[in-house]
Design a protein around this motif. Structure first.
Motif, short mmCIF file in Angstrom:
data_model
loop_
_atom_site.label_atom_id
_atom_site.label_comp_id
_atom_site.label_asym_id
_atom_site.label_seq_id
_atom_site.Cartn_x
_atom_site.Cartn_y
_atom_site.Cartn_z
N LEU A 1 42.64 39.66 47.87
CA LEU A 1 41.25 39.30 47.66
C LEU A 1 40.98 38.98 46.19
CD1 LEU A 1 38.43 38.95 48.85
CD2 LEU A 1 38.04 41.41 48.52
N VAL B 1 41.35 35.24 52.86
CA VAL B 1 42.30 36.33 53.10
C VAL B 1 42.44 36.61 54.60
CG1 VAL B 1 42.75 38.78 52.69
CG2 VAL B 1 41.79 37.37 50.86
N ASN B 2 41.34 36.46 55.33
CA ASN B 2 41.35 36.72 56.78
C ASN B 2 41.85 35.53 57.60
OD1 ASN B 2 40.33 39.33 56.44
ND2 ASN B 2 38.21 38.63 56.49
N GLU C 1 36.78 36.35 51.21
CA GLU C 1 37.35 37.20 52.26
C GLU C 1 37.80 36.37 53.46
OE1 GLU C 1 34.65 40.27 53.32
OE2 GLU C 1 34.71 41.26 51.37
N ASN D 1 39.34 35.53 45.13
CA ASN D 1 38.13 35.50 44.30
C ASN D 1 38.34 34.64 43.06
OD1 ASN D 1 35.89 37.06 45.36
ND2 ASN D 1 37.19 38.86 45.18
N ASP E 1 31.59 41.36 43.46
CA ASP E 1 30.78 41.93 44.55
C ASP E 1 29.45 42.51 44.05
OD1 ASP E 1 32.73 41.27 46.39
OD2 ASP E 1 33.78 43.19 46.14
N ASP F 1 45.62 43.99 50.71
CA ASP F 1 44.47 43.11 50.91
C ASP F 1 43.61 43.03 49.65
OD1 ASP F 1 45.25 42.61 53.49
OD2 ASP F 1 43.81 43.99 54.42
N THR F 2 43.55 44.14 48.90
CA THR F 2 42.76 44.14 47.66
C THR F 2 43.32 43.15 46.66
OG1 THR F 2 42.18 46.48 47.97
CG2 THR F 2 41.94 45.57 45.75
#
Length: 326
Positions: free
Chosen positions: A279, A305-306, A302, A283, A158, A275-276
């Protein structure tokens, strides 16, 4: 881009303006080693200077608690000490190397262990590396920058790394006819203009969802069949493309099966609980696909994941298109 060949008889007269050790350069060229150098015209480029400052700030902030201060990319990275601490800090791992290496042989050994560990973390084959132990130890700026940028992108995806940093590079290569030199521009960080242009393009799945939604089901079935064919020996079965790839686990295992390597269980979360962690897996999967040249357009981890179906299908199709006949 320009290129030319030089007769070996004129080798003694050949001097790189940015190489202070001519005899060393000549020995490496004679021995058949291909070399790359940043042209002097690029050395003081503001974008290059900005990237170096950015990386120095990043390293010093990361290692602040260890009281390590780096002042120069060229002078402070080569012996492996900083890379060692950086890798342990970012990767939460412990390397079996000397803390302080003073001799040339011990420094090179330490650097070799650190660089090989980085390559494994990034899941890069030797042919994909833009650096080597020898280049880093010789304080090669281009190789060192490539290594640091790759580490930053992998461990802190990020982070807003300065984009569009490129340099003019002189490639010196021995041939049967003499010494061939070639000038090219090489990007050190992502060419965001190209990424933006590619992201603006309409891909096959944009067209599919917009113009032929009735065919989406058939595409999903074909991909599910493909995935199950290659994951069967792991005892895994996929039934729902929309949801089963959201945590990144099956996607990572599929990439490993198709690309022919084993993913260390310490590199990802086999049973992600947040979620972390999901992700993190997504990634890593996107990094692997990008480093392998499999993605034709940018993908936001993301979205995987979504459970964005279009993104998930786009990622799976990148594997399907390469390995469908395997």
């Amino acid at each position: 881009m320009t290129s030319k060949s030089m007769d070996p008889d004129f080798l003694n007269a050949f001097k790189l303006p940015f190489d202070n050790d001519q005899s060393s350069s000549e020995k490496e060229i004679i021995s058949g080693e291909k070399r790359k150098h940043i042209q002097p015209s690029s050395q003081n480029d503001p974008k290059l200077e900005g990237l170096k400052t950015f990386l120095l700030d990043w390293i010093n902030a990361t290692l602040k608690e260890e009281h390590i201060v780096v002042k120069s990319i060229e002078e402070d990275i080569f012996d492996g000490l900083v890379l060692h601490h950086l890798l342990e800090r970012l990767g939460a791992m412990k390397l079996n190397v000397q803390e302080i290496a003073l001799s040339v042989s011990s420094q090179k050994h330490k650097l070799k262990v650190v660089v090989e560990t980085v390559s494994r973390c990034l899941h890069l084959e030797e042919s994909q590396l833009k650096w080597s132990v020898e280049e880093i130890y010789k304080k090669d700026l281009l190789a060192t920058l490539h290594l640091l940028v790759a580490m930053a992108k992998h461990f802190q995806p990020d982070m807003d790394i300065p984009p569009n940093v490129s340099v003019e590079v002189l490639i010196v290569e021995p041939t049967k006819k003499g010494i061939k030199t070639e000038k090219v521009f090489e990007f050190i960080t992502d060419n965001r203009q190209n990424l933006d242009e590619r992201s603006a393009q309409t891909d096959v799945f944009d067209e599919l969802f917009k113009l032929a939604p009735d065919k989406v089901k058939a595409v999903k079935q074909a991909i599910v069949h493909f995935v199950n064919k290659h994951l069967g020996n792991l005892g895994l079965t996929v039934k729902d493309v929309d949801s089963q790839f959201a945590d990144g686990v099956i996607l990572l295992l599929l990439i490993g099966q198709l690309e022919g390597y084993f993913l260390n269980l310490s590199d990802f979360f086999l049973t992600p609980c947040s979620d972390t962690e999901m992700l993190h897996n997504a990634n890593l999967a996107v990094d692997l696909l990008l480093s392998g040249g499999l993605l034709d357009s940018p993908v936001n981890p993301e979205d995987i994941v979504n459970r964005d179906v279009k993104t998930t299908l786009r990622v799976l199709y990148s594997l399907f298109s390469k390995y469908k006949s395997k």
